[in-house]
Design a protein around this motif. Structure first.
Motif, PDB file in Angstrom:
ATOM      1  N   LEU A   1       0.821  -1.206   0.000  1.00  0.00           N
ATOM      2  CA  LEU A   1       0.000   0.000   0.000  1.00  0.00           C
ATOM      3  C   LEU A   1       0.860   1.263   0.000  1.00  0.00           C
ATOM      4  CD1 LEU A   1      -2.858   1.297   0.278  1.00  0.00           C
ATOM      5  CD2 LEU A   1      -2.564   1.116   2.758  1.00  0.00           C
ATOM      6  N   PHE A   2       1.961   1.227   0.738  1.00  0.00           N
ATOM      7  CA  PHE A   2       2.830   2.402   0.845  1.00  0.00           C
ATOM      8  C   PHE A   2       4.075   2.291  -0.027  1.00  0.00           C
ATOM      9  CE2 PHE A   2       0.257   2.638   4.684  1.00  0.00           C
ATOM     10  CZ  PHE A   2      -0.099   3.977   4.692  1.00  0.00           C
ATOM     11  N   ASP A   3       4.082   1.287  -0.896  1.00  0.00           N
ATOM     12  CA  ASP A   3       5.202   1.097  -1.823  1.00  0.00           C
ATOM     13  C   ASP A   3       6.529   0.966  -1.074  1.00  0.00           C
ATOM     14  OD1 ASP A   3       6.286   0.712  -4.344  1.00  0.00           O
ATOM     15  OD2 ASP A   3       6.692   2.841  -4.660  1.00  0.00           O
ATOM     16  N   VAL A   4       6.518   0.178  -0.017  1.00  0.00           N
ATOM     17  CA  VAL A   4       7.716  -0.113   0.773  1.00  0.00           C
ATOM     18  C   VAL A   4       8.066  -1.579   0.564  1.00  0.00           C
ATOM     19  CG1 VAL A   4       8.717  -0.207   3.096  1.00  0.00           C
ATOM     20  CG2 VAL A   4       7.157   1.655   2.476  1.00  0.00           C
ATOM     21  N   GLU A   5       9.325  -1.855   0.321  1.00  0.00           N
ATOM     22  CA  GLU A   5       9.739  -3.204  -0.029  1.00  0.00           C
ATOM     23  C   GLU A   5       9.719  -4.120   1.206  1.00  0.00           C
ATOM     24  OE1 GLU A   5      13.454  -5.516  -2.277  1.00  0.00           O
ATOM     25  OE2 GLU A   5      13.437  -3.324  -2.088  1.00  0.00           O
ATOM     26  N   TRP A   6       8.893  -5.142   1.122  1.00  0.00           N
ATOM     27  CA  TRP A   6       8.709  -6.085   2.230  1.00  0.00           C
ATOM     28  C   TRP A   6      10.025  -6.745   2.630  1.00  0.00           C
ATOM     29  CZ3 TRP A   6       5.497  -7.727   5.908  1.00  0.00           C
ATOM     30  CH2 TRP A   6       5.591  -9.038   6.368  1.00  0.00           C
ATOM     31  N   LYS A   7      10.855  -7.102   1.673  1.00  0.00           N
ATOM     32  CA  LYS A   7      12.086  -7.839   1.969  1.00  0.00           C
ATOM     33  C   LYS A   7      13.115  -6.968   2.688  1.00  0.00           C
ATOM     34  CE  LYS A   7      11.672 -11.170  -1.814  1.00  0.00           C
ATOM     35  NZ  LYS A   7      12.301 -11.714  -3.053  1.00  0.00           N
ATOM     36  N   ARG A   8      12.935  -5.665   2.651  1.00  0.00           N
ATOM     37  CA  ARG A   8      13.887  -4.755   3.307  1.00  0.00           C
ATOM     38  C   ARG A   8      13.413  -4.298   4.683  1.00  0.00           C
ATOM     39  NH1 ARG A   8      14.672   0.125   1.182  1.00  0.00           N
ATOM     40  NH2 ARG A   8      16.779   0.237   2.078  1.00  0.00           N
ATOM     41  N   ARG A   9      12.352  -4.900   5.192  1.00  0.00           N
ATOM     42  CA  ARG A   9      11.735  -4.374   6.400  1.00  0.00           C
ATOM     43  C   ARG A   9      12.676  -4.380   7.612  1.00  0.00           C
ATOM     44  NH1 ARG A   9      10.023  -9.418   5.349  1.00  0.00           N
ATOM     45  NH2 ARG A   9       9.602 -10.925   7.033  1.00  0.00           N
ATOM     46  N   GLY A  10      13.539  -5.400   7.725  1.00  0.00           N
ATOM     47  CA  GLY A  10      14.472  -5.433   8.843  1.00  0.00           C
ATOM     48  C   GLY A  10      15.471  -4.293   8.793  1.00  0.00           C
ATOM     49  N   ARG A  11      16.054  -4.067   7.628  1.00  0.00           N
ATOM     50  CA  ARG A  11      17.014  -2.975   7.472  1.00  0.00           C
ATOM     51  C   ARG A  11      16.346  -1.613   7.649  1.00  0.00           C
ATOM     52  NH1 ARG A  11      19.368  -4.532   1.774  1.00  0.00           N
ATOM     53  NH2 ARG A  11      17.419  -5.706   1.732  1.00  0.00           N
ATOM     54  N   LEU A  12      15.122  -1.495   7.146  1.00  0.00           N
ATOM     55  CA  LEU A  12      14.401  -0.239   7.321  1.00  0.00           C
ATOM     56  C   LEU A  12      14.093   0.023   8.792  1.00  0.00           C
ATOM     57  CD1 LEU A  12      11.944  -0.492   4.306  1.00  0.00           C
ATOM     58  CD2 LEU A  12      13.841   1.123   4.545  1.00  0.00           C
ATOM     59  N   GLN A  13      13.751  -1.025   9.510  1.00  0.00           N
ATOM     60  CA  GLN A  13      13.472  -0.854  10.937  1.00  0.00           C
ATOM     61  C   GLN A  13      14.723  -0.415  11.687  1.00  0.00           C
ATOM     62  OE1 GLN A  13      10.866  -0.484  12.513  1.00  0.00           O
ATOM     63  NE2 GLN A  13      10.542  -1.814  14.281  1.00  0.00           N
ATOM     64  N   ASP A  14      15.868  -0.977  11.326  1.00  0.00           N
ATOM     65  CA  ASP A  14      17.122  -0.538  11.942  1.00  0.00           C
ATOM     66  C   ASP A  14      17.320   0.958  11.719  1.00  0.00           C
ATOM     67  OD1 ASP A  14      17.805  -3.056  12.883  1.00  0.00           O
ATOM     68  OD2 ASP A  14      18.976  -3.570  11.108  1.00  0.00           O
ATOM     69  N   GLU A  15      17.105   1.409  10.481  1.00  0.00           N
ATOM     70  CA  GLU A  15      17.290   2.823  10.169  1.00  0.00           C
ATOM     71  C   GLU A  15      16.311   3.692  10.955  1.00  0.00           C
ATOM     72  OE1 GLU A  15      17.727   5.552   6.201  1.00  0.00           O
ATOM     73  OE2 GLU A  15      15.863   4.411   6.426  1.00  0.00           O
ATOM     74  N   VAL A  16      15.065   3.264  11.029  1.00  0.00           N
ATOM     75  CA  VAL A  16      14.062   4.045  11.752  1.00  0.00           C
ATOM     76  C   VAL A  16      14.470   4.224  13.212  1.00  0.00           C
ATOM     77  CG1 VAL A  16      11.717   3.970  12.674  1.00  0.00           C
ATOM     78  CG2 VAL A  16      12.106   3.519  10.262  1.00  0.00           C
ATOM     79  N   LEU A  17      14.803   3.135  13.872  1.00  0.00           N
ATOM     80  CA  LEU A  17      15.120   3.209  15.295  1.00  0.00           C
ATOM     81  C   LEU A  17      16.393   4.008  15.549  1.00  0.00           C
ATOM     82  CD1 LEU A  17      14.252  -0.462  16.324  1.00  0.00           C
ATOM     83  CD2 LEU A  17      12.876   1.591  16.685  1.00  0.00           C
ATOM     84  N   GLU A  18      17.414   3.766  14.748  1.00  0.00           N
ATOM     85  CA  GLU A  18      18.657   4.514  14.924  1.00  0.00           C
ATOM     86  C   GLU A  18      18.433   6.006  14.678  1.00  0.00           C
ATOM     87  OE1 GLU A  18      21.184   2.564  12.142  1.00  0.00           O
ATOM     88  OE2 GLU A  18      21.322   0.713  13.332  1.00  0.00           O
ATOM     89  N   THR A  19      17.588   6.333  13.704  1.00  0.00           N
ATOM     90  CA  THR A  19      17.354   7.733  13.365  1.00  0.00           C
ATOM     91  C   THR A  19      16.579   8.463  14.449  1.00  0.00           C
ATOM     92  OG1 THR A  19      17.412   7.234  10.993  1.00  0.00           O
ATOM     93  CG2 THR A  19      16.339   9.290  11.658  1.00  0.00           C
ATOM     94  N   VAL A  20      15.500   7.853  14.952  1.00  0.00           N
ATOM     95  CA  VAL A  20      14.716   8.572  15.965  1.00  0.00           C
ATOM     96  C   VAL A  20      15.526   8.792  17.241  1.00  0.00           C
ATOM     97  CG1 VAL A  20      12.493   7.813  15.052  1.00  0.00           C
ATOM     98  CG2 VAL A  20      13.578   6.486  16.876  1.00  0.00           C
ATOM     99  N   LEU A  21      16.377   7.843  17.591  1.00  0.00           N
ATOM    100  CA  LEU A  21      17.201   8.016  18.790  1.00  0.00           C
ATOM    101  C   LEU A  21      18.172   9.179  18.615  1.00  0.00           C
ATOM    102  CD1 LEU A  21      17.934   4.289  19.698  1.00  0.00           C
ATOM    103  CD2 LEU A  21      16.421   5.866  20.909  1.00  0.00           C
ATOM    104  N   LYS A  22      18.754   9.312  17.437  1.00  0.00           N
ATOM    105  CA  LYS A  22      19.636  10.456  17.169  1.00  0.00           C
ATOM    106  C   LYS A  22      18.836  11.754  17.115  1.00  0.00           C
ATOM    107  CE  LYS A  22      22.956   7.757  14.415  1.00  0.00           C
ATOM    108  NZ  LYS A  22      23.442   7.514  13.020  1.00  0.00           N
ATOM    109  N   ALA A  23      17.679  11.705  16.488  1.00  0.00           N
ATOM    110  CA  ALA A  23      16.871  12.923  16.327  1.00  0.00           C
ATOM    111  C   ALA A  23      16.461  13.502  17.670  1.00  0.00           C
ATOM    112  CB  ALA A  23      15.641  12.612  15.479  1.00  0.00           C
ATOM    113  N   TRP A  24      16.134  12.652  18.632  1.00  0.00           N
ATOM    114  CA  TRP A  24      15.644  13.116  19.922  1.00  0.00           C
ATOM    115  C   TRP A  24      16.709  13.773  20.778  1.00  0.00           C
ATOM    116  CZ3 TRP A  24      12.655   7.930  20.569  1.00  0.00           C
ATOM    117  CH2 TRP A  24      11.423   8.021  19.895  1.00  0.00           C
ATOM    118  N   THR A  25      17.983  13.709  20.381  1.00  0.00           N
ATOM    119  CA  THR A  25      19.022  14.415  21.128  1.00  0.00           C
ATOM    120  C   THR A  25      18.944  15.917  20.888  1.00  0.00           C
ATOM    121  OG1 THR A  25      20.680  14.296  19.353  1.00  0.00           O
ATOM    122  CG2 THR A  25      20.558  12.422  20.893  1.00  0.00           C
ATOM    123  N   GLY A  26      18.328  16.318  19.774  1.00  0.00           N
ATOM    124  CA  GLY A  26      18.291  17.724  19.404  1.00  0.00           C
ATOM    125  C   GLY A  26      19.548  18.206  18.713  1.00  0.00           C
ATOM    126  N   ASP A  27      20.518  17.312  18.542  1.00  0.00           N
ATOM    127  CA  ASP A  27      21.780  17.678  17.896  1.00  0.00           C
ATOM    128  C   ASP A  27      21.740  17.374  16.400  1.00  0.00           C
ATOM    129  OD1 ASP A  27      22.807  18.327  20.412  1.00  0.00           O
ATOM    130  OD2 ASP A  27      23.520  16.262  20.747  1.00  0.00           O
TER     131      ASP A  27
END
Length: 323
Positions: free
Chosen positions: A119-145
């Motif tokens: 539905l969102f045109d996101v590749e199912w086979k990449r879901r693990g790698r995408l999840q890694d990126e999401v989690l790593e990114t939000v943790l960095k983003a929340w530092t405000g730096d």
């Protein structure tokens, strides 16, 4: 005192916009009532493109709940991480954390429905790698730096209310999910009672040199409805529970573990199975459950029946448990 949860997924098969609007507003009013009566948590979730109108925007709903309440926590269990832009997700959660004063709990999973990825045109086979990126990114983003994101230097504001960051758990029923949580030093939320997976997570914490903890469903975590006459309630509302149970069952393959997995095909089988339970207030008090999960609008339950269940829960069950 057991943990008390009121769960909403806003399902209503065949509903028109007026009926769905009334259901959404009733859910927010129910959350306010639950807050006034000492319920611990509102739980909600995310699914997309479902014929029965399953809630697709749990953070929007959480914002409405925070605006109507003062104490109750809201748990999003779970947000499907790879379907979200990481920077926008970090912003949305930060704003909700500020609005709720730290009352938001987010469980991040990768989902189990390929249709949602399509539905969102996101590749199912990449879901693990995408999840890694999401989690790593939000943790960095929340530092405000400032930090590097996809070859660019970015900075996200505002910073959240909670220090060092809003409560974020990694959900799932796989070793990959447990490893991901341990590597990032995040708490782990198994989707069912899986002691072996909890042990594996703890091993990985030691291996990675990180710290974390587990929030795991108990071995017995039924979805509850409270009624003075359970026979009447099963006769009138059992079909709503069965609809939800069959919907879940159609999504879950053999390697998916869920605390609410049902194999029932009839209302009678569902009642005997015990995943969904309709109890009198007295039966609920006597059940000795560590987690009380009320599901007052399950499967498109009529609003008046949902209110009846919630009032019995708040006014007859919780006071008896606190006595």
């Amino acid at each position: 005192m057991p943990v008390s949860v009121v769960r909403f997924n806003l399902v209503e098969p065949g509903a028109d916009s007026a009926s769905l609007g009334a259901r959404y507003r009733a859910a927010v009013e129910m959350a306010a009532y639950a807050d006034e009566h000492g319920v611990t948590t509102v739980q909600t979730e995310e699914h997309h493109g479902v014929d029965n109108n399953w809630l697709p925007s749990p953070f929007a709903f959480a914002g409405a709940v925070f605006g109507a309440t003062r104490n109750i926590a809201v748990t999003v269990s779970a947000v499907i991480g790879p379907l979200h832009d990481p920077l926008r997700l970090a912003e949305d959660i930060a704003v909700l954390d500020l609005l709720g004063g730290g009352r938001l709990v987010t469980v991040a999973g990768i989902g189990y429905r390929p249709e949602e990825y399509a539905l969102f045109d996101v590749e199912w086979k990449r879901r693990g790698r995408l999840q890694d990126e999401v989690l790593e990114t939000v943790l960095k983003a929340w530092t405000g730096d400032e930090f590097e994101y996809r070859g660019r230097t970015v900075r996200i504001t505002p910073r959240p209310f909670t220090d060092p960051h809003p409560l974020l758990l990694v959900g799932g029923s796989s070793k990959a999910a447990a490893r991901r949580a341990a590597r990032l030093g995040l708490p782990f939320f198994p989707s069912a009672h899986l002691p072996e997976l909890e042990a594996y997570y703890k091993e990985k914490l030691t291996e990675y040199g990180t710290e974390g903890w587990t929030m795991m469903p108990t071995a017995e975590t039924p979805l509850l409805h409270i009624a003075e006459d359970p026979d009447r309630a099963w006769a009138q509302c059992g079909g709503h529970f069965l609809h939800e149970a069959r919907t879940y069952a159609s999504w879950q393959s053999g390697d998916i573990h869920s605390a609410v997995r049902s194999s029932a095909t009839t209302v009678e089988e569902l009642r005997a199975e015990g995943v969904y339970r309709i109890l009198t207030p007295e039966e609920c008090v006597a059940a000795g459950l560590d987690n009380l999960v009320l599901h007052p609008l399950a499967g498109g339950m009529p609003l008046e029946e949902g209110w009846r269940s919630l009032r019995l829960f708040a006014e007859a069950v919780l006071p008896a448990l606190a006595a």
